[in-house]
Structure formats: C-alpha cells, structure tokens
Scaffold this active site. Structure first.
Site, short mmCIF file in Angstrom:
data_model
loop_
_atom_site.label_atom_id
_atom_site.label_comp_id
_atom_site.label_asym_id
_atom_site.label_seq_id
_atom_site.Cartn_x
_atom_site.Cartn_y
_atom_site.Cartn_z
N GLU A 178 -6.09 -9.19 3.35
CA GLU A 178 -5.25 -8.50 4.35
C GLU A 178 -5.25 -9.36 5.61
OE1 GLU A 178 -5.84 -4.33 5.20
OE2 GLU A 178 -6.38 -3.93 3.11
N GLU A 190 0.84 -1.20 0.00
CA GLU A 190 0.00 0.00 0.00
C GLU A 190 0.87 1.25 0.00
OE1 GLU A 190 -2.78 0.00 3.27
OE2 GLU A 190 -3.78 1.82 2.55
N ASN A 231 -12.42 -1.15 -0.87
CA ASN A 231 -11.68 -1.76 0.24
C ASN A 231 -12.30 -1.30 1.56
OD1 ASN A 231 -9.06 -2.83 1.64
ND2 ASN A 231 -9.29 -0.74 2.40
N GLU A 232 -12.57 -2.22 2.43
CA GLU A 232 -13.12 -1.90 3.77
C GLU A 232 -14.17 -0.78 3.66
OE1 GLU A 232 -10.13 -1.54 6.87
OE2 GLU A 232 -9.50 -3.61 6.54
N GLN A 270 2.23 -6.13 5.39
CA GLN A 270 2.40 -5.75 4.00
C GLN A 270 3.83 -6.09 3.58
OE1 GLN A 270 1.09 -1.78 3.01
NE2 GLN A 270 -0.82 -1.98 4.15
O1 AHR Z 1 -2.93 -2.62 6.19
C1 AHR Z 1 -3.23 -1.45 6.85
C2 AHR Z 1 -4.70 -1.08 6.77
O2 AHR Z 1 -5.47 -2.01 7.44
C3 AHR Z 1 -5.30 -1.06 5.39
O3 AHR Z 1 -5.07 0.13 4.74
C4 AHR Z 1 -6.77 -1.22 5.67
O4 AHR Z 1 -7.45 -1.84 4.62
C5 AHR Z 1 -6.79 -2.02 6.95
O5 AHR Z 1 -7.62 -1.47 7.88
#
Ligand code: AHR
Length: 532
Positions: A336, A65, A212-213, A385
């Site tokens: 994730e 990210e 996303n989320e 990540q």
């Molecule tokens: O990985 C860090 C964050 O965690 C991401 O941006 C988000 O999708 C999640 O809450």
C-alpha cells in the site's frame, strides 16, 4: 548547492569521469562546454553495461479494497447494468488497466480484509448475507463481489491474484478453507463447494497475505502477538495442486522498525515476503491532510519532500531484513502506498474519494523510481487504490470513466517492467523553497530484453526547467525518443468535463551526441526516454 543523489562517487569524480567520457566521445563535443555550465546543468552517468538486478513487473502492482466506490461502481456494476460489462465487471476499467499491463491485484483490503468472511461472498448472489463495512463509512456491503468475481476480474485482466486473509477477526480454519476452496484440484469439501458454485478447475492464487496492518485496524496487536499468530495461521496456508503460494507477513507502517524487527526475527522461516505501507501528504496532519486540488507551492514542496522519504524508509527496513535474511530470500512488498488527501468536498469522507493532479503524478514517478532502485529487495508494490479511492488510476461517474495523471505515469513506466536496473550517478541541482531545498531531479534507468534503454526523469521543481547532460557508459546509442507528462498549473487534473487536460505527449527536447545525451526537462514533469 549541487547534490549527489547516489553517492558512489564525489562530485569532482563524476565530473572527471564525465570529461573522460566526453573526450573519448566519437562526435565532437566540447569539454569546455560541459564544464563551463556545470553549475546550471544536472550531470549524470548511466552505466548501461553494469546492470545486474531485474525490476520485477510486480512493482507496478495495484490494490483494490471494498472501500467507497472502488469495487462497487468502479469495478463491479453487475450483469444487468447498462454500463458495458463482462459478467458484471466494467469493460472500460478492464481495458484501461490492461493498457498499463497490471501485473498483480491485491484484494479485498486493507482494513476490510480483517473483517471479511469469504464464505459470505460465494454462492447465488441473492442468497449472500450482507454486512456492515465498519471501517469505511458504515455502509451496507452486499457481498455481491466475492471470491469468484475477484478471480474472474484477475483472469479478465491477465494478472496475478494477491489475496489478503483475515487474521484480526477470522479463524485458522476459515483461512485454510479459503485457500483450499480456491486452489485444490482434488476431491474435498471445499473444492466440491467451489464446483457447486460454478467453477470446476481451481484458480491460480500466487500471493496470500496473512493479515493486514495488524498493528492497527487488523487487531491492534503487539508485534510479538502477531508473530505468534502469523506462524500459526500460515501453517495452514497450503500449496495445493501445483499452486505454490507466496506467503506475505504483515510488516510495518512507515518507520515502525520495532515491528519489522520482531516479525523478521520470529517468522522469517515461514514467510516469503513482508509488507510495508507508506502514505504521503503535504504539510497537513491525519485530521487535515489538505486538498488534492487547491494548494500553493508550499504544499507542492511538502509533498515532494515527503515522497523522497521513501528512500531512507526503504533503506531502513531493508537494513533490518538484511540482518535476518542475509541471502535476500524474503521480498519486501510495499503493498500500500500513495498520496492521501482530504476527501473531495461533498463526498462521503469514509469513501476516500480524491482528485489527482500533476503533483500526484510526479510523486508516483518518484516512488516508482525508488522501488526500481531497491529492486534487489522490493519485489512488489501496490498503489492505493485502483479506482475511485485515494491515488486512483481511474475515476468513474455513472457510465463515464476518466484516467488520472497517475494512470499516465504507470502507462509511461511499463517499459521498466521486468527490465534490468541500470546503475546511475546523478549530480542534481536543488529545488529550493524558502529555507528548504531538495534535489530537483529524480531518475531511474533500465535496459529491456531487446537492449533498449529507458530513463524515467522526474523534475520536482514546479517553476524551473532542468537541463541534463548524461553520459551513457558502455553503449553507442543511435536513436532517442521520448514522452512527457506535464502541465501549465501545479493543480492541473482531469475532470469528467475535461478528461484530457493532463496526458502524455511526445517529447523531442533531447539529443544524442556520441554517447552523451542532453535534454531539458520542463518544470513539474515526468519524462521517459527510450534509447537504442
Ligand atoms: O488504503 C486505505 C487504508 O489504508 C487501508 O484499508 C489500510 O490498510 C490502510 O491504513
């Protein structure tokens, strides 16, 4: 107390099966010995001839990210950097990720995805507008790393691209244009813009996430509102020029079962997969998550216990998916996952830079074993990540790069990629801490295309070795070899001064007698055995 981890048979039945296997074993191995030490020994059966499901290599996927030093510094250093690079991308990071056979990479977020406007990240770099990265430290985002750079990275890595599109603050047109820009081979405004920016042929972009989320940072929507938007946005995510896009709907964070229920109910016909996010920590809370490297056994135990929640969590989500998709067409993408600790002291808290110990490595081993076990539905997983953020594979400092203990787990587990999952019956001893206990052993096994069997064992107990006796049903094994990742201290980790404090070594404390494998796994270890 003994625990049956996979409850297909009772403990007594496992012992009976095990004894029958021993009696029929070609080499002399005393039945008495097996039953006498049953209290101390962990008993297992692997059905080497009964596998049916393939473990998708994408379970070993990654996520990067625009957050902290993941993209900038970790991956992108720019063409003029003294750090060796290919078209601006660090060579050392690419080489390290290729060694773990990275199959797929998700980008550009995360929360960042829903405020990213891709058109700001194309064209001559000096002309790209900058923006503020409001989620992650309020820092300037230069847009130097954009679509061309990401897809170049995927080509250098030889992995599939997984792009997360912007639903939270983007438009349908913007999303449609992006897919056309990347993948259309014909004569169109977007395809011609791509050509003008230096790329003639379209890229292959196999995976596209619609948001996303969106229950949180991606727009704080209700599941009903998101479901409507998903159906609308995905309509314009087209499969151009032979590029068949796998469309991923935003799923829940951990056990948000109402969310996945609504999205499955309303969007199932328009999706190929749905995501799940699951982060774990010790006994802290989101405000004080605990230190990555300064902890006692209570925190070790808490992480192991929390990591094991992935099993009921997968089962819970899969049960709901099964209700709406009986044939199992839709994949569950855990796009994730990983450990989340307080940022390293002295670093920007918004950059989520954390160290990584043998504790993180054992946790990763358990997660991956769980994904393998549910590979009939879990078709992808992406650890968070890749570099310098959360449970990273790689940490960088200027031109220096180190590999974390979690990296080594991914390297040791490459053997499971695209192999056939083998059913296991396991009677595990407990790891007790205070008044609590969890199974001490966590295991997964697979058979690769050449017939070689691989078993990945995690010993969760930080103080006691685990003796294992395992019957290999349906095979006459001849050779065994192994590798282990362990350390003397629970907090052991690699640093720029001591980069190889935790690394895999060869493991010989295992033997075959007929079709019975015996081994003793060191405390706090992950062992991967190969049997042929
Ligand atoms: O990985 C860090 C964050 O965690 C991401 O941006 C988000 O999708 C999640 O809450």
């Amino acid at each position: 107390m003994k625990r049956t981890v996979f409850r297909t048979r009772s403990f007594e039945e496992i012992i009976v099966v095990f004894v029958v296997l021993l009696v029929s074993c070609p080499l002399a191995y005393t039945v008495n010995a097996a039953v006498q030490d049953e209290a101390a020994v962990n008993i297992m059966i692997i059905h080497t001839d009964k596998g049916t499901e393939k473990i998708s290599r994408n379970i070993y996927g990654h996520f990067s990210e625009h957050l902290g030093r993941c993209i900038y510094e970790g991956i992108w250093v720019g063409e003029d950097s003294p750090i060796p690079n290919t078209r601006g991308i660090r060579n050392d990071a690419v080489e390290a990720l290729k060694k773990i056979k990275i199959p797929v990479l998700r980008w550009p977020g995360g929360c960042f995805a829903d405020e990213y406007h891709w058109k700001e990240g194309i064209g001559p770099r000096e002309q790209r507008p900058s923006m503020v990265n409001t989620h992650w430290g309020m820092v300037k985002e230069s847009n130097a790393f954009g679509t061309h750079e990401f897809l170049d990275l995927c080509e250098q890595l030889g992995c599939e691209a997984y792009i997360a599109g912007n639903v939270g603050s983007g438009t349908v047109e913007e999303m449609q244009d992006w897919v056309e820009y990347m993948t259309f081979d014909g004569d169109s405004e977007m395809a011609n813009l791509r050509r003008k920016n230096g790329r003639d042929k379209p890229w292959r972009v196999k995976y596209f996430g619609v948001g996303n989320e969106n229950w949180g940072c991606g727009g704080n929507m209700s599941p009903e509102a998101y479901a409507d938007l998903y159906n609308r946005f995905q309509t314009y995510v087209r499969s151009y020029s032979g590029n068949r896009v796998v469309k991923i709907a935003c799923g829940p964070g951990s056990e948000n079962y109402p969310w996945i229920t609504v999205v499955m109910e309303r969007c199932r016909r328009n999706m190929n997969a749905i995501s799940l996010h699951h982060y774990v920590r010790g006994s802290g809370n989101w405000t004080r998550k605990g230190s990555a490297t300064q902890f006692a056994e209570a925190e070790w135990f808490a992480l192991m216990k929390n990591t094991l929640t992935i099993y009921p969590l997968l089962k819970g989500n899969i049960k709901i998916m099964d209700q709406y998709d009986r044939r199992g067409r839709i994949g569950l993408f855990v796009d994730e996952w990983g450990t989340w600790w307080d940022a390293e002291p002295g670093t920007n808290p918004g950059f989520l830079y954390q160290q990584n110990t043998i504790r993180d490595a054992v946790s990763a081993g358990i997660f991956l074993n769980a994904f393998n076990e549910h590979c009939h539905r879990v078709k992808m997983a992406n650890i968070a990540q890749t570099v310098n953020v959360l449970q990273a594979m790689i940490l960088t400092k200027g031109e220096k790069m180190i590999l974390t203990p979690t990296y080594h787990i991914f390297e040791m587990y490459t053997v499971h990629q695209d192999a056939t999952l083998l059913p296991i019956e396991l009677q595990s001893n407990d790891y007790r801490f205070g008044n609590n206990s969890i199974p001490a052993l966590n295991v997964s096994a697979s058979k690769d295309s050449s017939g070689r069997i691989h078993i990945s064992f995690c010993n969760l107990d930080p103080s006691n070795a685990a003796e294992v006796r395992c019957a290999l049903e349906g095979v006459e094994p001849k050779e065994i070899s192994g590798r282990v990742l362990t350390a003397a201290a629970m907090t052991a980790h690699n640093t720029f001064e001591n980069p190889e404090a935790v690394k895999p070594t060869s493991f010989s404390n295992c033997k075959l007698e007929g079709n019975v494998l015996t081994t003793t796994l060191p405390a706090k270890s992950v062992v991967v055995l190969a049997i042929e």
